[in-house]
Motif scaffolding. Structure first.
Motif, PDB file in Angstrom:
ATOM      1  N   GLU A 203       0.836  -1.193   0.000  1.00  0.00           N
ATOM      2  CA  GLU A 203       0.000   0.000   0.000  1.00  0.00           C
ATOM      3  C   GLU A 203       0.875   1.248   0.000  1.00  0.00           C
ATOM      4  O   GLU A 203       1.638   1.484   0.934  1.00  0.00           O
ATOM      5  CB  GLU A 203      -0.918   0.006   1.230  1.00  0.00           C
ATOM      6  CG  GLU A 203      -1.841  -1.204   1.345  1.00  0.00           C
ATOM      7  CD  GLU A 203      -2.933  -1.201   0.294  1.00  0.00           C
ATOM      8  OE1 GLU A 203      -3.209  -0.120  -0.258  1.00  0.00           O
ATOM      9  OE2 GLU A 203      -3.508  -2.281   0.015  1.00  0.00           O
ATOM     10  N   ASP A 204       0.764   2.056  -1.082  1.00  0.00           N
ATOM     11  CA  ASP A 204       1.557   3.287  -1.206  1.00  0.00           C
ATOM     12  C   ASP A 204       3.040   3.011  -1.021  1.00  0.00           C
ATOM     13  O   ASP A 204       3.760   3.753  -0.330  1.00  0.00           O
ATOM     14  CB  ASP A 204       1.083   4.327  -0.181  1.00  0.00           C
ATOM     15  CG  ASP A 204      -0.363   4.729  -0.394  1.00  0.00           C
ATOM     16  OD1 ASP A 204      -0.772   4.808  -1.561  1.00  0.00           O
ATOM     17  OD2 ASP A 204      -1.072   4.931   0.607  1.00  0.00           O
ATOM     18  N   ASN A 205       3.487   1.895  -1.645  1.00  0.00           N
ATOM     19  CA  ASN A 205       4.899   1.487  -1.595  1.00  0.00           C
ATOM     20  C   ASN A 205       5.365   1.130  -0.192  1.00  0.00           C
ATOM     21  O   ASN A 205       6.572   1.144   0.094  1.00  0.00           O
ATOM     22  CB  ASN A 205       5.806   2.573  -2.183  1.00  0.00           C
ATOM     23  CG  ASN A 205       5.591   2.724  -3.684  1.00  0.00           C
ATOM     24  OD1 ASN A 205       5.400   1.738  -4.389  1.00  0.00           O
ATOM     25  ND2 ASN A 205       5.616   3.967  -4.156  1.00  0.00           N
ATOM     26  N   ILE A 206       4.417   0.810   0.690  1.00  0.00           N
ATOM     27  CA  ILE A 206       4.770   0.376   2.046  1.00  0.00           C
ATOM     28  C   ILE A 206       4.319  -1.077   2.191  1.00  0.00           C
ATOM     29  O   ILE A 206       3.116  -1.360   2.232  1.00  0.00           O
ATOM     30  CB  ILE A 206       4.083   1.245   3.122  1.00  0.00           C
ATOM     31  CG1 ILE A 206       4.494   2.706   2.956  1.00  0.00           C
ATOM     32  CG2 ILE A 206       4.436   0.733   4.515  1.00  0.00           C
ATOM     33  CD1 ILE A 206       3.777   3.641   3.906  1.00  0.00           C
ATOM     34  N   PRO A 207       5.250  -2.030   2.267  1.00  0.00           N
ATOM     35  CA  PRO A 207       4.872  -3.440   2.429  1.00  0.00           C
ATOM     36  C   PRO A 207       4.171  -3.672   3.767  1.00  0.00           C
ATOM     37  O   PRO A 207       4.611  -3.163   4.806  1.00  0.00           O
ATOM     38  CB  PRO A 207       6.203  -4.184   2.373  1.00  0.00           C
ATOM     39  CG  PRO A 207       7.160  -3.235   1.722  1.00  0.00           C
ATOM     40  CD  PRO A 207       6.705  -1.866   2.137  1.00  0.00           C
ATOM     41  N   GLN A 208       3.081  -4.422   3.730  1.00  0.00           N
ATOM     42  CA  GLN A 208       2.339  -4.721   4.952  1.00  0.00           C
ATOM     43  C   GLN A 208       2.060  -6.212   5.015  1.00  0.00           C
ATOM     44  O   GLN A 208       1.510  -6.792   4.071  1.00  0.00           O
ATOM     45  CB  GLN A 208       1.015  -3.945   4.991  1.00  0.00           C
ATOM     46  CG  GLN A 208       1.193  -2.437   5.001  1.00  0.00           C
ATOM     47  CD  GLN A 208      -0.135  -1.723   5.149  1.00  0.00           C
ATOM     48  OE1 GLN A 208      -0.976  -2.113   5.965  1.00  0.00           O
ATOM     49  NE2 GLN A 208      -0.341  -0.679   4.373  1.00  0.00           N
ATOM     50  N   LEU A 209       2.429  -6.822   6.114  1.00  0.00           N
ATOM     51  CA  LEU A 209       2.146  -8.249   6.345  1.00  0.00           C
ATOM     52  C   LEU A 209       0.726  -8.357   6.900  1.00  0.00           C
ATOM     53  O   LEU A 209       0.403  -7.766   7.928  1.00  0.00           O
ATOM     54  CB  LEU A 209       3.153  -8.827   7.330  1.00  0.00           C
ATOM     55  CG  LEU A 209       3.077 -10.342   7.589  1.00  0.00           C
ATOM     56  CD1 LEU A 209       3.400 -11.105   6.314  1.00  0.00           C
ATOM     57  CD2 LEU A 209       4.041 -10.745   8.700  1.00  0.00           C
ATOM     58  N   VAL A 210      -0.107  -9.128   6.190  1.00  0.00           N
ATOM     59  CA  VAL A 210      -1.534  -9.198   6.531  1.00  0.00           C
ATOM     60  C   VAL A 210      -1.879 -10.603   7.030  1.00  0.00           C
ATOM     61  O   VAL A 210      -1.546 -11.600   6.393  1.00  0.00           O
ATOM     62  CB  VAL A 210      -2.404  -8.884   5.284  1.00  0.00           C
ATOM     63  CG1 VAL A 210      -3.887  -9.018   5.637  1.00  0.00           C
ATOM     64  CG2 VAL A 210      -2.094  -7.487   4.771  1.00  0.00           C
ATOM     65  N   LEU A 211      -2.556 -10.639   8.175  1.00  0.00           N
ATOM     66  CA  LEU A 211      -3.112 -11.892   8.703  1.00  0.00           C
ATOM     67  C   LEU A 211      -4.619 -11.718   8.773  1.00  0.00           C
ATOM     68  O   LEU A 211      -5.111 -10.779   9.430  1.00  0.00           O
ATOM     69  CB  LEU A 211      -2.554 -12.192  10.095  1.00  0.00           C
ATOM     70  CG  LEU A 211      -3.061 -13.486  10.758  1.00  0.00           C
ATOM     71  CD1 LEU A 211      -2.585 -14.702   9.986  1.00  0.00           C
ATOM     72  CD2 LEU A 211      -2.581 -13.553  12.214  1.00  0.00           C
ATOM     73  N   THR A 212      -5.376 -12.571   8.078  1.00  0.00           N
ATOM     74  CA  THR A 212      -6.814 -12.391   7.982  1.00  0.00           C
ATOM     75  C   THR A 212      -7.511 -13.743   7.945  1.00  0.00           C
ATOM     76  O   THR A 212      -6.851 -14.788   7.821  1.00  0.00           O
ATOM     77  CB  THR A 212      -7.164 -11.574   6.722  1.00  0.00           C
ATOM     78  OG1 THR A 212      -8.582 -11.383   6.657  1.00  0.00           O
ATOM     79  CG2 THR A 212      -6.709 -12.302   5.466  1.00  0.00           C
ATOM     80  N   ASP A 213      -8.828 -13.729   8.046  1.00  0.00           N
ATOM     81  CA  ASP A 213      -9.562 -14.981   7.937  1.00  0.00           C
ATOM     82  C   ASP A 213      -9.747 -15.342   6.465  1.00  0.00           C
ATOM     83  O   ASP A 213      -9.321 -14.612   5.569  1.00  0.00           O
ATOM     84  CB  ASP A 213     -10.906 -14.899   8.676  1.00  0.00           C
ATOM     85  CG  ASP A 213     -11.850 -13.873   8.078  1.00  0.00           C
ATOM     86  OD1 ASP A 213     -11.653 -13.453   6.918  1.00  0.00           O
ATOM     87  OD2 ASP A 213     -12.797 -13.481   8.775  1.00  0.00           O
TER      88      ASP A 213
END
Length: 216
Positions: A203-213
């Motif tokens: 998102e906007d060149n910012i890596p984000q580690l996502v944990l979701t169902d």
């Protein structure tokens, strides 16, 4: 050690090693080197076996076979029970190079090279044993291509071409996009017990580690 011609089916998938020998043939064996059981015996200059892989439960085994024919090299995806019985065979347009069984052992997914409209790429194919195990189905293309099975064996989470992260229904091929921009994080994961997804967005060149169902 001597190779047995048969093996007790109740012991064939319990605490066994799956090995490719120096002669190119595949066999299983106990960890102490006893009770060697041959899955193939005819490897040679014109027939090569590769990618031997246990199924999730250990009840089945999958592998690839390459044969030099007059018309060229022919590849196939082969499966059998751990005792060598109930063998299936599907001719493949390109040689599989990565095999990944579904958790319930009903399907065997693999990656191979592919001739795409935009040039050489990678394809994800699925072999459905419930449908006879004689034909593979193309599920998608892209390079690179990473995927992880759902615990229910009817979906995958995929990361394709370092861009899209999506849920892929098997065998329908329906796609639910989770992210259209993904960071440099190769292999998403579908938790085997808690039904959770782990992947990376950008998102906007910012890596984000996502944990979701599983619904995203």
């Amino acid at each position: 050690p001597a190779t047995a011609t048969t093996i007790d089916p109740t012991l064939a998938s319990s605490n066994r090693l799956l090995v490719q020998g120096l002669d190119g043939n595949l066999f299983t064996i106990n960890p102490d080197g006893t009770e060697r059981f041959a899955l193939t015996t005819d490897a040679g200059n014109t027939r090569v076996y590769n990618q031997a892989t246990w199924s999730s439960s250990g009840e089945r085994i999958g592998w690839t076979r390459l044969e030099q024919k007059t018309a060229g090299v022919q590849s196939a995806l082969v499966t059998s029970r751990a005792d060598g019985s109930d063998r299936t065979e599907a001719t493949t347009p390109f040689a599989p190079f990565y095999l990944y069984w579904s958790p319930d052992d009903s399907k065997l997914a693999y990656l191979s090279n592919w001739a795409g409209e935009q040039g050489p790429t990678i394809a994800l194919q699925v072999l459905d044993l419930a449908a006879g195990g004689e034909q593979t189905v193309a599920m998608g293309t892209g390079q690179p291509f990473y995927f992880s099975w759902s615990p229910s064996s009817d979906q995958m989470i995929t990361h394709v071409a370092n861009q899209q992260v999506a849920l892929l229904a098997v065998p329908s091929g329906d796609v639910k996009v989770l992210a259209n921009e993904a960071a440099n994080f190769a292999a998403p994961q579908w938790n085997a017990t808690d039904n959770q997804l782990l992947f990376v967005t950008n998102e906007d060149n910012i890596p984000q580690l996502v944990l979701t169902d599983a619904n995203g």
